[in-house]
Structure formats: C-alpha cells, structure tokens
Design an enzyme around this catalytic site. Structure first.
Site, mmCIF file in Angstrom:
data_model
loop_
_atom_site.group_PDB
_atom_site.id
_atom_site.type_symbol
_atom_site.label_atom_id
_atom_site.label_comp_id
_atom_site.label_asym_id
_atom_site.label_seq_id
_atom_site.Cartn_x
_atom_site.Cartn_y
_atom_site.Cartn_z
ATOM 1 C CE LYS A 41 20.331 29.688 31.706
ATOM 2 N NZ LYS A 41 21.321 28.621 31.871
ATOM 3 C CB SER A 70 29.803 37.497 30.878
ATOM 4 O OG SER A 70 28.745 37.262 29.986
ATOM 5 C CB THR A 71 30.346 42.888 31.084
ATOM 6 O OG1 THR A 71 30.696 42.996 32.467
ATOM 7 C CG2 THR A 71 29.989 44.274 30.572
ATOM 8 C CD GLU A 101 27.189 40.454 40.810
ATOM 9 O OE1 GLU A 101 28.192 40.769 40.136
ATOM 10 O OE2 GLU A 101 27.067 39.401 41.425
ATOM 11 C CB CYS A 154 31.655 38.966 39.949
ATOM 12 S SG CYS A 154 30.623 38.706 41.376
ATOM 13 C CD GLU A 186 34.761 39.030 35.514
ATOM 14 O OE1 GLU A 186 33.996 38.799 34.561
ATOM 15 O OE2 GLU A 186 34.344 39.258 36.669
#
Ligand code: NDP
Length: 512
Positions: A217, A270-271, A291, A325, A422
C-alpha cells in the site's frame, strides 16, 4: 545552453537574524561577493509522460476497478494541480488482494525455483532502469522532490535494490548456512510518501527474493510510481498475484494490517502509526518490522574539515526537503567552532535553489502536502516561541504550491520541541557541546535511534564516538549515503528490524 545572466546581488543577501527573543544571538556574516550568477531555467521535459485520468488497483496481475468505485485525486505539490485520480481500496479490495497473494504463494511462488525468482527480479530491475527517466519525472511531479534527486538517487537505487536481491534469491542457503530458509507467506507492506518508488523496492525486492508474495500500500499523496511499477511487473510477466498494489488512505493500510491471511507486516512511516500497528500485530501474532521516525544528531568536532562538514550538514537536512527519516535534523557543534560553522552554514544555505522540482538546477523542491507544510510551520513557530534564533534563505518562493524556506535555529535546548520532535522538513536545530562525552550524551538524548553523523579528522575518534551512539546507522565524515548492500533500521522509537543487505532478508524468512 543559455548563458547565465549576471545580476546585482539582492540586498537581503547579507544576513538575517530573526526573533531571538532574548536578543542574544548576533552573527557577523558578510555579504556575498560583488555579484551572483542567476541560472537559466533548465526544465526536464514531461510532455511524453501520458498520465491517465484514472488509475485502478493492481490485484491478481490485473488492473481492477475498486468495489466501492471510490477514487481520490493525487496532486502535484509544486502547483496544486491534479495529476490523476486513483482508486481507493476498501475492505473487500484489501481482502481480494490478500487472497490473490495467498493463491499466488500456494500455486506458484513458493514452488518456483530460486533461480526463476531471481530471473523475475532482474527483469523488474532492468525495466526500472530502462524507464528511469519517466519514473524520475513522475516521482518529482507527484511528490515534489527535485528531479536531480529522483533521477540520481531514488530511481537508480530502486533498480539497484532489485538487482541486489535478485542476486540473493538463489543463495539463501549460503546467506544463512546450516538452515533451510523458508518464506513466511504473504507480506503486507505499507510505505510512506518521502521515497515512494525506492520504499516500494526496499519492501518488494527482499520479500520476493525469499519466496513471499506481497500486498503493497503506497501513501495517499504519492501513489503514481508504485502504479507504474505495477505496469512494469505486469510486463515482466510475474505470475499473477505475486505482487498486488492497492492504493488508498490510512484506513486501507489499517485494514491490510488486520486482514486474515497476512503473515507479515512491514511498515515505514510515523512512530504513532507504527505503535498502533505493533499492537495489532502483537494481538494477531504477525511478524513485523517497523522503520519509523528519527531525530538524528550530526556531530561536528572542532578538528573536522569544516567546509566538508558544512556540505554534510546541508545534505543531511535539506536533501529531499528534509522529508527523510534519517535526516541530520539536530546539529551538535563543538562550542569552539560554533560561530565559524554557523557563518559557513548560513552562506552555503543562501546558495540553495528552492523551486520547481522539474528544474535541473533546483536543490530544494516542494513540501509534499499541505498537511505536512502546516506541521513544519507549526513546529518552526514553536522554535521561535521558545526563544531560538531563526535563520532562513532569502530566495523568492513560487506563488502556488507548498513551500518552506530552508531554515535553521540556533540557541536550541534539548527540551525544545524542535530538538525532540521529528519535523520532517527543511528545518535544522543547532546545539553545542564542549567534550566528546557531552556530544554522545546529547546525541543519545532522544526517543529515536535511527541514524547519526560524526565529523572529525581523527579516524579513531570517529570510530569511538560511533560505537557509543545508539543509532542504527552512523555515517563518518559523510551523511545520507545509501547502498542496497548496507542494512538500515533503528533502535527505540525508530523501530526494529533491518532493510537492505543480508540483514534485510531475515525478516522475510521463517526462523529456524
Ligand atoms: P503515516 O505514518 O501516517 O503514513 C505512512 C503510511 O502509513 C502511509 O501509507 C499511510 O497511508 C499509512 N497509514 C496511515 N495510517 C495508518 C494506519 N492506522 N494503519 C496502517 N497504515 C496507515 O505518516 P504521515 O504521512 O501521516 O506523516 C506524518 C509524520 O510521520 C511526518 O510528519 C513524519 O514525521 C513521519 N513520517 C516518517 C516517515 C519515515 O520514513 N520514518 C515517513 C513518513 C512520515 P496514507 O498516506 O494513505 O495516510
């Protein structure tokens, strides 16, 4: 080629010291030399790129209309024009894609000889190389990145990943001696918008080499190159269903994570979303690699070659508009060279050319989406509110589209939001240190652990510092260098598992 015009320097090209809050920061940056050269436009052609109005889902080797017949627009962030409408995969489409992947796994792919798997991967790699120009143009139009980067980094690296993993497909037993490496089954793969085709290659190539089938996706804002990859895969005659590509929003990704029949999830993003996915995969006992975000320290010692370090700082934070990232978004400079580094950095930053991504002279392109621009603006504003000093480029920005000036802040403390969160944009937070221990302490003081950079003239010092950094990748006297043979991944909130290299095969194989 048109001769560059010589123009008078703009007045503002001297220095800009904004809202210091406490009025402390003063820098002496002299004006650039008497004149500057203006570049003639060098646009990459794109007329030959025939985009369709609509793109469908790629399931079972065919392009199929989504069951709910929903489509969403994908735009060019440099001018906000709609490029095409793309199918939105609903629940039934996700199920169909996973079923197709399962059938392909059982019928062909797990039985296919490793050498045949390699043959298909080589075909895909060669086709990417052959179509690299159009893929680069498309990547820049859909995502906003400069053509120089999509042409010289994204697309060649995507092809290199397929070539690299094609080489491993029939050597798995040598890669993992004394085991009989077995695939996991169906891999659900969810990728972000910052390196769309490259992330697709990072995910698909090792999975296929190990004998898995996949459902991929892509991100909502950058689906087009993945759909062109689907065409390449079709032309490569890959057995139907081995690769399925379903476009849609976050809910499509969420559905893929919980869809019955999926054996493994690989996610880059994203985290926050990574944590949600980790919870679901723990509940469903699915294999998982994540990741996630980063807040890398780029550490400059006073014995470093400073001009080279400044190039590394620029590349570390402004490459791909900072949508990286592993971007070097926290600059740690030894106090004794702080002013000199800032002076050099400021001057170098002014030479960056921000604008039309398809212009071959452009260094910094468009911000990927309006939402991302708002996030960057809000975090930059928090830096000013915290009393940090803001420096930015003086260049004119285009009227339409999403743009943000390359920016850095000095006087940043570890507790500031711009040092902790971030930003994922062209914004650098500068801090200082006095001793190597303090540099390591500050570099590791982050919830993330994806990457770092160390700049020093002393090799032994470089290795010593690198070994103390809690980061998956540490670059020595360079930054943002990638190679398919080199593993990449993080610690802590940057995720777990490795992509690239021999290590990148392991997450797609059953443990013995
Ligand atoms: P997300 O993590 O939301 O998106 C990454 C991918 O996950 C996209 O394909 C997205 O789909 C999909 N997704 C979104 N929600 C879910 C869900 N609940 N379950 C499964 N898949 C989901 O990142 P954003 O695009 O929202 O960016 C937000 C921030 O994330 C950025 O500002 C940046 O800080 C960070 N980020 C980090 C990246 C990295 O490489 N580490 C990459 C991208 C972002 P869709 O795009 O359709 O919503």
């Amino acid at each position: 080629m048109a001769t560059p015009k010589r123009v008078k320097p703009k007045k503002a090209a001297k220095i800009r010291t904004l809202t210091s809050g406490n009025g402390k920061a003063r820098l002496l940056v002299t004006a650039p030399s008497a004149s500057v050269w203006e570049y003639a436009p060098a646009p990459e052609g794109h007329d030959y790129l025939k985009l369709r109005d609509r793109y469908e889902l790629f399931i079972g080797g065919k392009f199929v209309v989504p069951k709910e017949r929903r489509y969403f627009p994908t735009i060019n962030p440099a001018n906000e024009r709609t490029l095409a409408h793309v199918a939105h995969a609903g629940k039934a489409d996700v199920a169909a894609a996973v079923n197709a992947a399962r059938a392909a796994y059982d019928r062909y792919w797990r039985r296919c000889t490793p050498a045949s798997r390699a043959k298909y991967l080589y075909r895909i790699a060669r086709a990417i190389t052959e179509r690299s120009r159009e893929l680069a143009v498309l990547e820049s139009m859909d995502g906003g990145k400069p053509i120089r980067e999509s042409r010289d980094v994204d697309i060649p690296l995507a092809a290199a990943h397929f070539f690299y993993y094609a080489g491993w497909a029939d050597k798995l037993e040598w890669a993992f001696p004394n085991t009989q490496p077995q695939p996991l089954g169906v891999a659900g793969q969810i990728i972000p918008w910052n390196f769309p085709l490259l992330m697709a290659a990072w995910k698909i190539a090792p999975a296929l080499a190990c004998g898995n089938t996949v459902v991929l996706k892509p991100a909502e804002t950058t689906p087009l190159t993945a759909l062109w990859l689907a065409e390449i895969i079709q032309e490569a005659d890959l057995p139907p269903g081995v690769v399925n590509i379903i476009t849609g929003g976050g809910e499509t990704g969420a559905q893929l994570v919980v869809q019955p029949g999926v054996d493994k999830i690989a996610f880059t993003g994203s985290t926050d979303v990574g944590k949600q996915i980790a919870r679901e995969c723990a509940r469903l006992q699915r294999h998982l690699t994540l990741e996630l975000g980063g807040k890398a320290a780029n550490i400059i010692f006073d014995d470093a070659a400073l001009d080279q370090a400044v190039e590394g700082i620029i590349n570390g934070i402004f490459f791909n508009q900072g949508h990286v990232c592993c971007a070097g978004s926290r600059l740690l400079v030894q106090e004794s060279v702080h002013d000199l580094v800032i002076e050099k950095l400021y001057r170098r930053m002014q030479t960056l050319r921000v604008g039309e991504p398809l212009d071959k002279n452009t260094d910094v392109g468009a911000i990927n989406s309006k939402a991302q621009l708002q996030k960057i603006e809000s975090l930059a504003a928090s830096g000013e509110e915290a009393g940090c000093t803001r420096y930015e480029t003086q260049c004119a920005l285009p009227q339409r589209g999403f743009w943000f000036r390359p920016t850095f802040f000095t006087g940043v403390a570890l507790s500031h939001r711009i040092a902790r969160e971030e930003i994922f944009g062209p914004v650098l937070s500068v801090m200082t240190f006095r001793t190597p221990d303090e540099a390591v302490e500050k570099a590791n003081n982050t919830p993330y652990g994806l990457s770092a950079g160390v700049w020093t003239d002393k090799g032994s010092k470089n290795f010593k510092i690198a070994s103390q950094l809690r980061a998956g990748v540490v670059w020595g006297n360079t930054f943002n260098k990638f190679d398919p043979s080199s593993p990449f991944g993080g610690y802590k909130e940057s995720g777990f598992g490795r992509e690239g290299g021999l290590h990148g095969l392991r997450p797609y194989l059953a443990a013995h």
